[in-house]
Design a protein around this motif. Sequence first.
Motif, mmCIF file in Angstrom:
data_model
loop_
_atom_site.group_PDB
_atom_site.id
_atom_site.type_symbol
_atom_site.label_atom_id
_atom_site.label_comp_id
_atom_site.label_asym_id
_atom_site.label_seq_id
_atom_site.Cartn_x
_atom_site.Cartn_y
_atom_site.Cartn_z
ATOM 1 N N GLU A 39 23.850 -47.005 0.062
ATOM 2 C CA GLU A 39 24.863 -47.881 -0.534
ATOM 3 C C GLU A 39 24.328 -48.676 -1.716
ATOM 4 O O GLU A 39 25.079 -49.366 -2.390
ATOM 5 C CB GLU A 39 25.460 -48.811 0.511
ATOM 6 N N SER A 40 23.027 -48.535 -1.993
ATOM 7 C CA SER A 40 22.433 -49.207 -3.149
ATOM 8 C C SER A 40 21.195 -48.429 -3.590
ATOM 9 O O SER A 40 20.651 -47.623 -2.835
ATOM 10 C CB SER A 40 22.024 -50.637 -2.780
ATOM 11 N N MET A 41 20.758 -48.703 -4.794
ATOM 12 C CA MET A 41 19.528 -48.085 -5.283
ATOM 13 C C MET A 41 18.348 -48.521 -4.420
ATOM 14 O O MET A 41 17.488 -47.710 -4.094
ATOM 15 C CB MET A 41 19.268 -48.475 -6.741
ATOM 16 N N GLU A 42 18.334 -49.798 -4.061
ATOM 17 C CA GLU A 42 17.240 -50.308 -3.245
ATOM 18 C C GLU A 42 17.141 -49.549 -1.921
ATOM 19 O O GLU A 42 16.057 -49.152 -1.499
ATOM 20 C CB GLU A 42 17.428 -51.816 -2.979
ATOM 21 N N GLN A 43 18.283 -49.326 -1.265
ATOM 22 C CA GLN A 43 18.287 -48.582 -0.001
ATOM 23 C C GLN A 43 17.837 -47.141 -0.234
ATOM 24 O O GLN A 43 17.065 -46.593 0.557
ATOM 25 C CB GLN A 43 19.670 -48.603 0.652
ATOM 26 N N ALA A 44 18.288 -46.535 -1.307
ATOM 27 C CA ALA A 44 17.901 -45.148 -1.603
ATOM 28 C C ALA A 44 16.389 -45.035 -1.769
ATOM 29 O O ALA A 44 15.757 -44.148 -1.185
ATOM 30 C CB ALA A 44 18.603 -44.663 -2.870
ATOM 31 N N PHE A 45 15.793 -45.947 -2.535
ATOM 32 C CA PHE A 45 14.350 -45.881 -2.774
ATOM 33 C C PHE A 45 13.559 -46.205 -1.517
ATOM 34 O O PHE A 45 12.449 -45.720 -1.334
ATOM 35 C CB PHE A 45 13.951 -46.807 -3.919
ATOM 36 N N ARG A 46 14.124 -47.005 -0.640
ATOM 37 C CA ARG A 46 13.440 -47.384 0.604
ATOM 38 C C ARG A 46 13.576 -46.298 1.673
ATOM 39 O O ARG A 46 12.626 -46.006 2.390
ATOM 40 C CB ARG A 46 14.036 -48.709 1.115
ATOM 41 N N ASP A 47 14.754 -45.678 1.794
ATOM 42 C CA ASP A 47 15.052 -44.819 2.939
ATOM 43 C C ASP A 47 15.035 -43.312 2.669
ATOM 44 O O ASP A 47 15.059 -42.529 3.609
ATOM 45 C CB ASP A 47 16.432 -45.174 3.514
ATOM 46 N N VAL A 48 15.036 -42.892 1.417
ATOM 47 C CA VAL A 48 15.137 -41.464 1.107
ATOM 48 C C VAL A 48 13.946 -41.055 0.245
ATOM 49 O O VAL A 48 13.561 -41.772 -0.677
ATOM 50 C CB VAL A 48 16.459 -41.149 0.351
ATOM 51 N N ASP A 49 13.373 -39.899 0.552
ATOM 52 C CA ASP A 49 12.287 -39.358 -0.260
ATOM 53 C C ASP A 49 12.913 -38.667 -1.473
ATOM 54 O O ASP A 49 13.234 -37.473 -1.436
ATOM 55 C CB ASP A 49 11.455 -38.384 0.573
ATOM 56 N N VAL A 50 13.119 -39.428 -2.530
ATOM 57 C CA VAL A 50 13.830 -38.935 -3.708
ATOM 58 C C VAL A 50 13.141 -37.708 -4.303
ATOM 59 O O VAL A 50 13.805 -36.815 -4.825
ATOM 60 C CB VAL A 50 13.982 -40.062 -4.757
ATOM 61 N N ALA A 51 11.853 -37.626 -4.181
ATOM 62 C CA ALA A 51 11.117 -36.479 -4.729
ATOM 63 C C ALA A 51 11.550 -35.164 -4.092
ATOM 64 O O ALA A 51 11.347 -34.099 -4.680
ATOM 65 C CB ALA A 51 9.623 -36.679 -4.538
ATOM 66 N N HIS A 52 12.129 -35.216 -2.902
ATOM 67 C CA HIS A 52 12.494 -33.988 -2.194
ATOM 68 C C HIS A 52 13.990 -33.726 -2.126
ATOM 69 O O HIS A 52 14.427 -32.907 -1.319
ATOM 70 C CB HIS A 52 11.876 -34.002 -0.787
ATOM 71 N N VAL A 53 14.777 -34.390 -2.955
ATOM 72 C CA VAL A 53 16.188 -34.020 -3.053
ATOM 73 C C VAL A 53 16.354 -33.154 -4.293
ATOM 74 O O VAL A 53 15.531 -33.193 -5.211
ATOM 75 C CB VAL A 53 17.128 -35.260 -3.099
ATOM 76 N N ASP A 54 17.397 -32.355 -4.287
ATOM 77 C CA ASP A 54 17.635 -31.453 -5.414
ATOM 78 C C ASP A 54 18.427 -32.115 -6.530
ATOM 79 O O ASP A 54 18.384 -31.669 -7.676
ATOM 80 C CB ASP A 54 18.357 -30.192 -4.921
ATOM 81 N N ALA A 55 19.168 -33.179 -6.194
ATOM 82 C CA ALA A 55 19.945 -33.907 -7.199
ATOM 83 C C ALA A 55 20.319 -35.274 -6.644
ATOM 84 O O ALA A 55 20.400 -35.467 -5.428
ATOM 85 C CB ALA A 55 21.209 -33.140 -7.565
ATOM 86 N N VAL A 56 20.550 -36.208 -7.568
ATOM 87 C CA VAL A 56 21.026 -37.544 -7.225
ATOM 88 C C VAL A 56 22.377 -37.730 -7.901
ATOM 89 O O VAL A 56 22.533 -37.441 -9.090
ATOM 90 C CB VAL A 56 20.049 -38.639 -7.706
ATOM 91 N N LEU A 57 23.330 -38.193 -7.129
ATOM 92 C CA LEU A 57 24.675 -38.498 -7.623
ATOM 93 C C LEU A 57 24.845 -39.996 -7.437
ATOM 94 O O LEU A 57 24.844 -40.475 -6.301
ATOM 95 C CB LEU A 57 25.695 -37.714 -6.796
ATOM 96 N N CYS A 58 24.906 -40.761 -8.540
ATOM 97 C CA CYS A 58 24.930 -42.214 -8.367
ATOM 98 C C CYS A 58 25.989 -42.901 -9.201
ATOM 99 O O CYS A 58 26.302 -42.487 -10.315
ATOM 100 C CB CYS A 58 23.556 -42.812 -8.640
ATOM 101 N N ASP A 59 26.507 -43.970 -8.599
ATOM 102 C CA ASP A 59 27.440 -44.849 -9.281
ATOM 103 C C ASP A 59 26.644 -45.702 -10.262
ATOM 104 O O ASP A 59 25.453 -45.927 -10.083
ATOM 105 C CB ASP A 59 28.140 -45.735 -8.241
ATOM 106 N N ILE A 60 27.305 -46.195 -11.278
ATOM 107 C CA ILE A 60 26.637 -47.018 -12.272
ATOM 108 C C ILE A 60 26.722 -48.498 -11.918
ATOM 109 O O ILE A 60 25.742 -49.214 -11.971
ATOM 110 C CB ILE A 60 27.245 -46.774 -13.676
ATOM 111 N N PHE A 61 27.902 -48.956 -11.530
ATOM 112 C CA PHE A 61 28.090 -50.374 -11.268
ATOM 113 C C PHE A 61 28.068 -50.656 -9.779
ATOM 114 O O PHE A 61 29.022 -50.369 -9.062
ATOM 115 C CB PHE A 61 29.400 -50.860 -11.906
#
Length: 146
Positions: A39-61
Amino acid sequence: MAMSVGRKKAVLVIDDSRTLRTFIRGVLEFAGYRVHEAESMEQAFRDVDVAHVDAVLCDIFMPGMGGLEGIRHIETTWPSVPIIAMSAGIEDKVSETEVLNATEKLGANAKLPKPFKPEQLLETVDKLLSAAYLLCLIRKFSCKDS
């Protein structure tokens, strides 16, 4: 679609709207993708290993770091992870087109104006991941030739 030979492709969806995350998850999982949510960038960086996803789909605001800073961080830290920026703009102050065009300068590889239909979502994700896959193959073969 995502169901090809090998593992299912993984997409990280970052949006502060639970309703939109649920909608996107349903569409992508039905098409054969694995979906991680935050639900936030902070949660994504804390809870998901971004290096191992194939794509990120993110809201701007979003509250907190927000999508613009988050895209910059992803592009700097994990440059091989493609990013799709989503936005509806901000009321009458900034149009979705202006916002999404700005995200390209920060590293977004594709843009998706809100609201969107399921087929627009799938077309954008499929196209981006196909291009990313081809680029990865080209890089592998060019490294072997040198």
